[in-house]
Design a protein around this motif. Sequence first.
Motif, mmCIF file in Angstrom:
data_model
loop_
_atom_site.group_PDB
_atom_site.id
_atom_site.type_symbol
_atom_site.label_atom_id
_atom_site.label_comp_id
_atom_site.label_asym_id
_atom_site.label_seq_id
_atom_site.Cartn_x
_atom_site.Cartn_y
_atom_site.Cartn_z
ATOM 1 N N ALA A 42 55.507 -12.112 121.892
ATOM 2 C CA ALA A 42 55.820 -11.876 123.299
ATOM 3 C C ALA A 42 56.448 -13.108 123.939
ATOM 4 N N ASN A 43 56.410 -14.249 123.249
ATOM 5 C CA ASN A 43 57.053 -15.461 123.765
ATOM 6 C C ASN A 43 58.569 -15.324 123.833
ATOM 7 N N VAL A 44 59.080 -14.247 123.272
ATOM 8 C CA VAL A 44 60.508 -13.951 123.394
ATOM 9 C C VAL A 44 60.922 -13.894 124.870
ATOM 10 N N THR A 82 58.926 -6.277 115.638
ATOM 11 C CA THR A 82 58.152 -5.653 114.569
ATOM 12 C C THR A 82 56.815 -5.155 115.104
ATOM 13 N N LEU A 83 56.505 -3.895 114.819
ATOM 14 C CA LEU A 83 55.198 -3.314 115.140
ATOM 15 C C LEU A 83 54.621 -2.708 113.876
ATOM 16 N N LYS A 103 49.737 -4.733 121.741
ATOM 17 C CA LYS A 103 49.805 -4.456 123.176
ATOM 18 C C LYS A 103 50.718 -5.452 123.875
ATOM 19 N N GLU A 104 50.603 -6.730 123.525
ATOM 20 C CA GLU A 104 51.445 -7.765 124.136
ATOM 21 C C GLU A 104 52.913 -7.563 123.777
ATOM 22 N N LYS A 130 58.779 -3.492 127.175
ATOM 23 C CA LYS A 130 58.969 -2.823 128.467
ATOM 24 C C LYS A 130 59.707 -3.726 129.451
ATOM 25 N N ILE A 131 59.348 -5.001 129.454
ATOM 26 C CA ILE A 131 60.018 -5.945 130.349
ATOM 27 C C ILE A 131 61.487 -6.088 129.964
#
Length: 264
Positions: A108-110, A131-132, A151-152, A158-159
């Motif tokens: 999520a640091n992307v 990747t999920l 989840k993160e 979504k953002i």
Amino acid sequence: MHFTKVKGILSSKNGMNLFRGCTHGCIYCDSRSKCYQMNHKFEDVEVKENGISILEESLKRKRKKCMIGLGSMTDPYIKEELGLNYTRQALDIINKYGFGVTLITKSANVLRDLDLFEEINSKSKCVIQMTLTTYDEELCKKIEPNVSTTKERVEALKILRDEGIPTVVWLTPILPFTNDTEENILGILNCCKEAKAFGIICFGMGLTLRDGNREYFYSQLDKKFPKLKERCIREYGNNYVGGDIIDKIFQGMTTMDWQKCITI
């Protein structure tokens, strides 16, 4: 972490890795394989200290604009990057010379570089590939211990969606007797639908069992999933493997089922 100097940074297909090795701790990582000739401990990340300057020289000389790829071997957002800012510097140069970019990550640091993604996407093209592997958060912590939870990652997708950045999801690897359940696969597909990902990449869904990767994977199974190693060895030996349930799920899904799960 240690530093080294390199002679080149871009591959023939315009891909690049600023780092070699990783600290995410994923139990299945193919990059551990000996065939990649990584002559240092995998967790002792090798940083290409002159990679940024070489990238700039390379893009200066390129006559045709193209997409520059990051992260095929090592995640661009490993924890070391948060102090080094090499990935951000690379994105800044890519933006400076008007190239597009795509990168693969599990972090999520992307979102740290969202401003650059928006700027690149306004002039060229930017695609973020996430990747999920697991819908189950507890399972995620077992097989990918040092990286953002599912989840993160979905929240990050979504953002990115809301900011107009196209996203794609890698549904891989599917591990035998671990995340190869219908509940898990459909859970991930629903996450993709919710995040409005543009597509799902299922290429190479199975686990690779090359020398180096195989030994680490089996050692982690012993620690985290007692008795599962013996079952995997009996079923697959040293072959490339994937959960049998995957074929059953996909063969049984109609086009309408896929459309219910995700808009491609």
